[in-house]
Design a protein around this motif. Structure first.
Motif, PDB file in Angstrom:
ATOM      1  N   ALA A 235      79.931 117.228  77.441  1.00 26.31           N
ATOM      2  CA  ALA A 235      80.211 118.291  78.421  1.00 26.31           C
ATOM      3  C   ALA A 235      81.418 117.833  79.240  1.00 26.31           C
ATOM      4  O   ALA A 235      81.509 116.665  79.619  1.00 26.31           O
ATOM      5  N   SER A 236      82.308 118.727  79.529  1.00 28.29           N
ATOM      6  CA  SER A 236      83.486 118.322  80.296  1.00 28.29           C
ATOM      7  C   SER A 236      83.073 117.824  81.673  1.00 28.29           C
ATOM      8  O   SER A 236      83.766 117.023  82.280  1.00 28.29           O
ATOM      9  N   ALA A 237      81.931 118.276  82.128  1.00 23.25           N
ATOM     10  CA  ALA A 237      81.449 117.811  83.433  1.00 23.25           C
ATOM     11  C   ALA A 237      81.220 116.305  83.417  1.00 23.25           C
ATOM     12  O   ALA A 237      81.450 115.614  84.418  1.00 23.25           O
ATOM     13  N   ASP A 238      80.784 115.798  82.297  1.00 20.09           N
ATOM     14  CA  ASP A 238      80.544 114.363  82.197  1.00 20.09           C
ATOM     15  C   ASP A 238      81.850 113.592  82.340  1.00 20.09           C
ATOM     16  O   ASP A 238      81.924 112.581  83.031  1.00 20.09           O
ATOM     17  N   VAL A 239      82.845 114.107  81.655  1.00 21.88           N
ATOM     18  CA  VAL A 239      84.141 113.440  81.712  1.00 21.88           C
ATOM     19  C   VAL A 239      84.690 113.509  83.123  1.00 21.88           C
ATOM     20  O   VAL A 239      85.174 112.530  83.682  1.00 21.88           O
ATOM     21  N   LYS A 240      84.555 114.676  83.699  1.00 28.66           N
ATOM     22  CA  LYS A 240      85.110 114.870  85.034  1.00 28.66           C
ATOM     23  C   LYS A 240      84.441 113.956  86.051  1.00 28.66           C
ATOM     24  O   LYS A 240      85.112 113.337  86.884  1.00 28.66           O
ATOM     25  N   SER A 241      83.133 113.851  85.979  1.00 32.34           N
ATOM     26  CA  SER A 241      82.465 113.019  86.982  1.00 32.34           C
ATOM     27  C   SER A 241      82.817 111.549  86.755  1.00 32.34           C
ATOM     28  O   SER A 241      82.967 110.782  87.702  1.00 32.34           O
ATOM     29  N   PHE A 242      82.986 111.201  85.502  1.00 40.51           N
ATOM     30  CA  PHE A 242      83.391 109.823  85.208  1.00 40.51           C
ATOM     31  C   PHE A 242      84.770 109.558  85.802  1.00 40.51           C
ATOM     32  O   PHE A 242      85.000 108.534  86.447  1.00 40.51           O
ATOM     33  N   ALA A 243      85.640 110.494  85.609  1.00 38.63           N
ATOM     34  CA  ALA A 243      87.004 110.339  86.115  1.00 38.63           C
ATOM     35  C   ALA A 243      87.015 110.282  87.638  1.00 38.63           C
ATOM     36  O   ALA A 243      87.694 109.458  88.243  1.00 38.63           O
ATOM     37  N   LEU A 244      86.223 111.133  88.244  1.00 36.36           N
ATOM     38  CA  LEU A 244      86.238 111.170  89.709  1.00 36.36           C
ATOM     39  C   LEU A 244      85.584 109.933  90.310  1.00 36.36           C
ATOM     40  O   LEU A 244      85.967 109.487  91.393  1.00 36.36           O
ATOM     41  N   LYS A 245      84.641 109.401  89.591  1.00 39.32           N
ATOM     42  CA  LYS A 245      84.042 108.156  90.064  1.00 39.32           C
ATOM     43  C   LYS A 245      85.120 107.076  90.092  1.00 39.32           C
ATOM     44  O   LYS A 245      85.221 106.293  91.045  1.00 39.32           O
ATOM     45  N   HIS A 246      85.919 107.068  89.067  1.00 40.36           N
ATOM     46  CA  HIS A 246      86.994 106.082  89.022  1.00 40.36           C
ATOM     47  C   HIS A 246      87.996 106.315  90.149  1.00 40.36           C
ATOM     48  O   HIS A 246      88.496 105.369  90.743  1.00 40.36           O
ATOM     49  N   VAL A 247      88.251 107.565  90.425  1.00 37.80           N
ATOM     50  CA  VAL A 247      89.169 107.866  91.528  1.00 37.80           C
ATOM     51  C   VAL A 247      88.610 107.303  92.830  1.00 37.80           C
ATOM     52  O   VAL A 247      89.338 106.707  93.625  1.00 37.80           O
ATOM     53  N   ARG A 248      87.331 107.444  93.022  1.00 41.67           N
ATOM     54  CA  ARG A 248      86.735 106.917  94.253  1.00 41.67           C
ATOM     55  C   ARG A 248      86.884 105.398  94.321  1.00 41.67           C
ATOM     56  O   ARG A 248      87.132 104.831  95.384  1.00 41.67           O
ATOM     57  N   GLU A 249      86.726 104.752  93.182  1.00 40.44           N
ATOM     58  CA  GLU A 249      86.888 103.298  93.177  1.00 40.44           C
ATOM     59  C   GLU A 249      88.329 102.909  93.503  1.00 40.44           C
ATOM     60  O   GLU A 249      88.569 101.971  94.263  1.00 40.44           O
ATOM     61  N   LEU A 250      89.242 103.652  92.914  1.00 39.18           N
ATOM     62  CA  LEU A 250      90.648 103.380  93.199  1.00 39.18           C
ATOM     63  C   LEU A 250      90.918 103.569  94.686  1.00 39.18           C
ATOM     64  O   LEU A 250      91.591 102.762  95.320  1.00 39.18           O
ATOM     65  N   GLU A 251      90.358 104.606  95.222  1.00 36.98           N
ATOM     66  CA  GLU A 251      90.624 104.883  96.633  1.00 36.98           C
ATOM     67  C   GLU A 251      89.997 103.842  97.550  1.00 36.98           C
ATOM     68  O   GLU A 251      90.553 103.510  98.598  1.00 36.98           O
ATOM     69  N   ALA A 252      88.875 103.319  97.124  1.00 36.72           N
ATOM     70  CA  ALA A 252      88.251 102.273  97.928  1.00 36.72           C
ATOM     71  C   ALA A 252      89.160 101.042  97.941  1.00 36.72           C
ATOM     72  O   ALA A 252      89.359 100.402  98.972  1.00 36.72           O
ATOM     73  N   LYS A 253      89.707 100.757  96.798  1.00 38.90           N
ATOM     74  CA  LYS A 253      90.587  99.605  96.706  1.00 38.90           C
ATOM     75  C   LYS A 253      91.857  99.836  97.525  1.00 38.90           C
ATOM     76  O   LYS A 253      92.355  98.931  98.198  1.00 38.90           O
ATOM     77  N   ILE A 254      92.338 101.040  97.453  1.00 43.82           N
ATOM     78  CA  ILE A 254      93.531 101.379  98.226  1.00 43.82           C
ATOM     79  C   ILE A 254      93.270 101.163  99.720  1.00 43.82           C
ATOM     80  O   ILE A 254      94.070 100.560 100.430  1.00 43.82           O
ATOM     81  N   ALA A 255      92.125 101.618 100.161  1.00 50.03           N
ATOM     82  CA  ALA A 255      91.799 101.492 101.582  1.00 50.03           C
ATOM     83  C   ALA A 255      91.727 100.023 101.978  1.00 50.03           C
ATOM     84  O   ALA A 255      92.170  99.621 103.060  1.00 50.03           O
ATOM     85  N   GLU A 256      91.188  99.239 101.074  1.00 49.60           N
ATOM     86  CA  GLU A 256      91.061  97.818 101.332  1.00 49.60           C
ATOM     87  C   GLU A 256      92.441  97.169 101.491  1.00 49.60           C
ATOM     88  O   GLU A 256      92.692  96.423 102.439  1.00 49.60           O
ATOM     89  N   LEU A 257      93.318  97.499 100.563  1.00 51.27           N
ATOM     90  CA  LEU A 257      94.658  96.930 100.626  1.00 51.27           C
ATOM     91  C   LEU A 257      95.408  97.434 101.853  1.00 51.27           C
ATOM     92  O   LEU A 257      96.168  96.698 102.482  1.00 51.27           O
ATOM     93  N   GLN A 258      95.181  98.674 102.179  1.00 52.81           N
ATOM     94  CA  GLN A 258      95.863  99.220 103.353  1.00 52.81           C
ATOM     95  C   GLN A 258      95.407  98.513 104.620  1.00 52.81           C
ATOM     96  O   GLN A 258      96.205  98.257 105.516  1.00 52.81           O
ATOM     97  N   ALA A 259      94.130  98.193 104.669  1.00 58.48           N
ATOM     98  CA  ALA A 259      93.625  97.495 105.849  1.00 58.48           C
ATOM     99  C   ALA A 259      94.274  96.119 105.961  1.00 58.48           C
ATOM    100  O   ALA A 259      94.657  95.687 107.049  1.00 58.48           O
ATOM    101  N   MET A 260      94.410  95.449 104.817  1.00 64.14           N
ATOM    102  CA  MET A 260      95.063  94.138 104.833  1.00 64.14           C
ATOM    103  C   MET A 260      96.498  94.272 105.324  1.00 64.14           C
ATOM    104  O   MET A 260      96.947  93.531 106.201  1.00 64.14           O
ATOM    105  N   ALA A 261      97.196  95.211 104.722  1.00 65.97           N
ATOM    106  CA  ALA A 261      98.605  95.389 105.074  1.00 65.97           C
ATOM    107  C   ALA A 261      98.732  95.727 106.553  1.00 65.97           C
ATOM    108  O   ALA A 261      99.614  95.217 107.251  1.00 65.97           O
ATOM    109  N   GLN A 262      97.830  96.556 107.024  1.00 61.77           N
ATOM    110  CA  GLN A 262      97.870  96.965 108.411  1.00 61.77           C
ATOM    111  C   GLN A 262      97.704  95.767 109.338  1.00 61.77           C
ATOM    112  O   GLN A 262      98.427  95.609 110.322  1.00 61.77           O
ATOM    113  N   THR A 263      96.735  94.962 109.006  1.00 56.96           N
ATOM    114  CA  THR A 263      96.472  93.778 109.819  1.00 56.96           C
ATOM    115  C   THR A 263      97.715  92.895 109.902  1.00 56.96           C
ATOM    116  O   THR A 263      98.132  92.474 110.983  1.00 56.96           O
TER     117      THR A 263
END
Lengths: 165, 165
Positions: free
Chosen positions: A76-104
């Motif tokens: 189901a395309s929904a499966d693919v989509k949720s998989f993809a969006l989960k990955h996006v969330r992980e990427l964004e978490a990492k981005i936030a982490e790096l941004q916090a470091m850079a900010q500091t």
DNA sequence: GCTTGACCTTACCACGATGGGAAGCTGCAT
DNA sequence: ATGCAGCTTCCCATCGTGGTAAGGTCAAGC
């Protein structure tokens, strides 16, 4: 197609192609009598698929899952989509982490004269996380009218934690 | 102070303390007659320094340099500042890279129905990057920073290069 | 034929940073 | 003195990739 040609056709090094085979990410290649691996254009397609997935930041295991979804004509395309969006969330978490470091660090650097004197709030902060002191940087220059936002030393509290793997 | 106490006082695991010693990041600890490592509060200070630097995303080698700067009472704050800002630039480059990946995937996901039909542009894109170039990429070497991005088949493709490891 | 050089094969080592575990010794409290 | 927590060293695994060594294979040129 030999492995070298498969490599340049897919953008995946021969080394990595063998590695993918060894971990079962791709099926074992057909061999010539001499033991050379032989690849079809379908194989190249799969390799390019993997490469693309990796370029998007998916891990090998995730690439494996994507490959399975790709081959499953009934998914189901929904499966693919949720998989993809989960990955996006992980990427964004990492981005936030790096941004916090850079900010500091940027914040600390802002308070550093950057001249030839040794006095440096950056090192002072890294060395002395404990709140309170750090007043040392207040002298002269005064590009900082603002409160030093005292907890830039907020290490554990801040999302700037190193990732483990 | 034994290593266990040093670990809880510094937030660095005993395992890592030994590792830091083995790679020369910190000096070899004094030992008791029985061979137990003994730490002073100064050692703890150094360990906390390292931990903080790591929390800010500095590599071990960078932490080593920072430690050296910290100990060198005569360093110019400009040196520290430029070192810090160089790291900020690296962090920001990585952030941009991850953002590009996330953007690519989000864009694809936006075009995915996300229902129970199998039809999915996400997989279609990963599988079919649009033929044409990309094969060549000439002779190896191909440094990390090279393009080879994830070109989303849609026009606003963004550069999404993979991270080294 | 025979040599050469490009290509292939396997197998191992390395990285960075961390965790896990085994086997054995030490220190302290019962 | 017995037991347990803590320490020691040593080795292995991760993850993805590159390097290299030792050897087999193929095609082209002599």
């Amino acid at each position: 197609m030999n492995i070298g040609q498969a490599a340049s056709a897919s953008g995946v090094t021969a080394k990595m192609i063998r590695y993918y085979e060894s971990i079962g990410l791709i099926a074992a290649a057909v061999r010539t009598q001499a033991g050379y691996r032989v690849y079809s254009s379908e194989d190249i397609h799969a390799l390019r698929f993997i490469k693309r997935a990796r370029n998007m930041g998916f891990s090998m295991d995730e690439a494996r899952e994507l490959l399975a979804l790709w081959r499953d004509k009934t998914r189901a395309s929904a499966d693919v989509k949720s998989f993809a969006l989960k990955h996006v969330r992980e990427l964004e978490a990492k981005i936030a982490e790096l941004q916090a470091m850079a900010q500091t660090i940027k914040h600390l650097a802002n308070n550093c004269h950057g001249d030839d004197r040794p006095d440096c709030p950056i090192l002072a902060d890294i060395a002395d996380v404990t709140p309170q002191r750090k007043a040392a940087n207040g002298n002269g220059k005064s590009k900082r009218g603002t409160q030093d936002h005292a907890d830039c030393s907020c290490d554990d509290a801040a999302p700037a934690a190193p990732q483990k793997h």
